[in-house]
Scaffold this motif. Sequence first.
Motif, PDB file in Angstrom:
ATOM      1  N   VAL A  20       6.921  -3.218   7.740  1.00 28.72           N
ATOM      2  CA  VAL A  20       6.801  -2.802   6.348  1.00 28.72           C
ATOM      3  C   VAL A  20       5.346  -2.819   5.891  1.00 28.72           C
ATOM      4  N   VAL A  21       5.026  -1.898   4.983  1.00 27.15           N
ATOM      5  CA  VAL A  21       3.738  -1.880   4.291  1.00 27.15           C
ATOM      6  C   VAL A  21       4.033  -1.871   2.790  1.00 27.15           C
ATOM      7  N   PRO A  22       3.780  -2.980   2.096  1.00 25.59           N
ATOM      8  CA  PRO A  22       3.990  -3.006   0.643  1.00 25.59           C
ATOM      9  C   PRO A  22       3.016  -2.058  -0.057  1.00 25.59           C
ATOM     10  N   VAL A  23       3.491  -1.412  -1.116  1.00 25.73           N
ATOM     11  CA  VAL A  23       2.685  -0.450  -1.861  1.00 25.73           C
ATOM     12  C   VAL A  23       2.616  -0.871  -3.328  1.00 25.73           C
ATOM     13  N   VAL A  24       1.395  -0.957  -3.853  1.00 26.02           N
ATOM     14  CA  VAL A  24       1.191  -1.264  -5.273  1.00 26.02           C
ATOM     15  C   VAL A  24       0.472  -0.091  -5.914  1.00 26.02           C
ATOM     16  N   ARG A  56       5.960 -11.418   4.378  1.00 27.14           N
ATOM     17  CA  ARG A  56       5.614 -11.837   5.741  1.00 27.14           C
ATOM     18  C   ARG A  56       5.716 -10.670   6.716  1.00 27.14           C
ATOM     19  N   GLY A  57       4.778 -10.635   7.613  1.00 29.29           N
ATOM     20  CA  GLY A  57       4.812  -9.620   8.659  1.00 29.29           C
ATOM     21  C   GLY A  57       4.360  -8.246   8.223  1.00 29.29           C
ATOM     22  N   ALA A  58       3.837  -8.122   7.011  1.00 31.44           N
ATOM     23  CA  ALA A  58       3.372  -6.813   6.543  1.00 31.44           C
ATOM     24  C   ALA A  58       2.209  -6.340   7.406  1.00 31.44           C
ATOM     25  N   LYS A  59       2.243  -5.072   7.777  1.00 30.96           N
ATOM     26  CA  LYS A  59       1.178  -4.503   8.595  1.00 30.96           C
ATOM     27  C   LYS A  59      -0.111  -4.332   7.793  1.00 30.96           C
ATOM     28  N   ALA A  60       0.045  -4.040   6.523  1.00 33.20           N
ATOM     29  CA  ALA A  60      -1.079  -3.848   5.610  1.00 33.20           C
ATOM     30  C   ALA A  60      -0.515  -3.817   4.201  1.00 33.20           C
ATOM     31  N   VAL A  61      -1.395  -3.827   3.216  1.00 31.89           N
ATOM     32  CA  VAL A  61      -0.997  -3.601   1.823  1.00 31.89           C
ATOM     33  C   VAL A  61      -1.692  -2.329   1.360  1.00 31.89           C
ATOM     34  N   ALA A  62      -0.914  -1.413   0.800  1.00 30.59           N
ATOM     35  CA  ALA A  62      -1.462  -0.136   0.340  1.00 30.59           C
ATOM     36  C   ALA A  62      -1.602  -0.138  -1.176  1.00 30.59           C
ATOM     37  N   LEU A  63      -2.762   0.309  -1.650  1.00 26.02           N
ATOM     38  CA  LEU A  63      -2.999   0.485  -3.080  1.00 26.02           C
ATOM     39  C   LEU A  63      -3.083   1.980  -3.352  1.00 26.02           C
ATOM     40  N   ASN A  90      -4.547 -12.654   5.284  1.00 28.07           N
ATOM     41  CA  ASN A  90      -5.114 -12.045   6.493  1.00 28.07           C
ATOM     42  C   ASN A  90      -4.458 -10.691   6.779  1.00 28.07           C
ATOM     43  N   VAL A  91      -4.415  -9.867   5.735  1.00 24.58           N
ATOM     44  CA  VAL A  91      -3.785  -8.544   5.820  1.00 24.58           C
ATOM     45  C   VAL A  91      -4.799  -7.489   5.381  1.00 24.58           C
ATOM     46  N   PRO A  92      -4.926  -6.392   6.127  1.00 23.53           N
ATOM     47  CA  PRO A  92      -5.844  -5.327   5.704  1.00 23.53           C
ATOM     48  C   PRO A  92      -5.326  -4.595   4.472  1.00 23.53           C
ATOM     49  N   VAL A  93      -6.253  -4.073   3.680  1.00 21.67           N
ATOM     50  CA  VAL A  93      -5.895  -3.349   2.457  1.00 21.67           C
ATOM     51  C   VAL A  93      -6.347  -1.899   2.595  1.00 21.67           C
ATOM     52  N   LEU A  94      -5.424  -0.983   2.352  1.00 23.09           N
ATOM     53  CA  LEU A  94      -5.705   0.447   2.432  1.00 23.09           C
ATOM     54  C   LEU A  94      -5.567   1.049   1.042  1.00 23.09           C
ATOM     55  N   ALA A  95      -6.594   1.750   0.571  1.00 25.91           N
ATOM     56  CA  ALA A  95      -6.544   2.395  -0.740  1.00 25.91           C
ATOM     57  C   ALA A  95      -6.351   3.895  -0.564  1.00 25.91           C
ATOM     58  N   PHE A  96      -5.490   4.468  -1.402  1.00 24.30           N
ATOM     59  CA  PHE A  96      -5.227   5.904  -1.373  1.00 24.30           C
ATOM     60  C   PHE A  96      -5.455   6.459  -2.781  1.00 24.30           C
ATOM     61  N   ASP A 235       6.652   5.347  13.233  1.00 26.32           N
ATOM     62  CA  ASP A 235       7.684   5.812  12.303  1.00 26.32           C
ATOM     63  C   ASP A 235       8.757   4.771  12.028  1.00 26.32           C
ATOM     64  N   THR A 236       8.607   3.580  12.593  1.00 26.49           N
ATOM     65  CA  THR A 236       9.538   2.494  12.270  1.00 26.49           C
ATOM     66  C   THR A 236       8.980   1.606  11.158  1.00 26.49           C
ATOM     67  N   THR A 237       7.905   2.060  10.522  1.00 30.40           N
ATOM     68  CA  THR A 237       7.302   1.303   9.425  1.00 30.40           C
ATOM     69  C   THR A 237       7.731   1.898   8.087  1.00 30.40           C
ATOM     70  N   ASP A 238       8.247   1.058   7.226  1.00 32.37           N
ATOM     71  CA  ASP A 238       8.718   1.500   5.916  1.00 32.37           C
ATOM     72  C   ASP A 238       7.693   1.156   4.838  1.00 32.37           C
ATOM     73  N   LEU A 239       7.602   2.028   3.840  1.00 29.44           N
ATOM     74  CA  LEU A 239       6.796   1.740   2.657  1.00 29.44           C
ATOM     75  C   LEU A 239       7.684   1.036   1.637  1.00 29.44           C
ATOM     76  N   MET A 240       7.221  -0.091   1.135  1.00 26.12           N
ATOM     77  CA  MET A 240       7.979  -0.853   0.143  1.00 26.12           C
ATOM     78  C   MET A 240       7.200  -0.871  -1.169  1.00 26.12           C
ATOM     79  N   THR A 241       7.631  -0.066  -2.126  1.00 22.93           N
ATOM     80  CA  THR A 241       6.943  -0.018  -3.416  1.00 22.93           C
ATOM     81  C   THR A 241       7.268  -1.264  -4.231  1.00 22.93           C
ATOM     82  N   ILE A 242       6.230  -1.954  -4.666  1.00 21.21           N
ATOM     83  CA  ILE A 242       6.405  -3.148  -5.493  1.00 21.21           C
ATOM     84  C   ILE A 242       6.368  -2.702  -6.952  1.00 21.21           C
TER      85      ILE A 242
END
Length: 282
Positions: A20-24, A56-63, A90-96, A235-242
């Motif tokens: 999962v990659v959480p999205v804010v 836990r286990g998030a690959k990254a956090v997306a903004l 200790n998670v990378p942050v990706l901005a879009f 493609d087994t990674t899901d986006l989880m919108t917070i």
Amino acid sequence: MNLVKALLRLVFFWKKPRSVVPVVRLSGVIASSSQMRRGLSLEAVEPQLKKAFAIRGAKAVALIINSPGGSPVQSALIGKRVRDLARKANVPVLAFCEDVAASGGYWLAASADEIYANAASVVGSIGVVSAGFGFDRAIEKLGVDRRVYTAGTNKMILDPFQAEKDTDVARLKSLQAEIHQQFIAHVTERRGGKLKGDHDDLFSGAFWTGATAVELGLIDGLADCRGLVTERFGDTTDLMTIEPKKRLFGGFGGLPGMQAGRLVEEAVDVAVERALLARFGL
């Protein structure tokens, strides 16, 4: 029957676990909650950020950023909170960047480890602006006297009902220059050797399309959130919108007086946001 169970166990065993990659989403004018009901402030977004980085286990956090800027203080507070949480988890942050990540919006983007945008996104505007109106001649024509009593010679500088003074403007420009240097330091620290453009041009307050921003080193590439996450993590990674926490008595419910007040607040907030977006042709 035993053979069927064995096959089911085998299928389950070989099924790829989903990550999962959480999205804010950070959208709107950056302002304290006391200034704008719809303002993007640390108070408003911190619960989402904390929840995203706690997964836990998030690959990254997306903004996902869509902001024309606003308060430099709130921009800095949100950006610092992002960095603090990222270091702790200790998670990378990706901005879009979507339509616009300008001024304070770019400050937020620069708080990420990597920045991506659409080719047509508006990016940059690393500068400081203050604007207002002067009503001194208007009240003079109306025959209105301005009566102000202060203790302290600088207590009423830049009073819109008094004639503008050179000393007041000089003081304001000094404050702007100081905040501008803080903005420059933040971008320089976060982007480091990635910046390729002329220093004076990059930090002049100018803004560019995403396509040009790549060439200038302001962003790392052209990509959307889902596409890049799938490409990088599979493609087994899901986006989880917070989602943001809903306000108590949110919407326009409640007593008629409360409804009218909220409608006025919403209208003013929309007008402010539209005015800021218009500066970038949006």
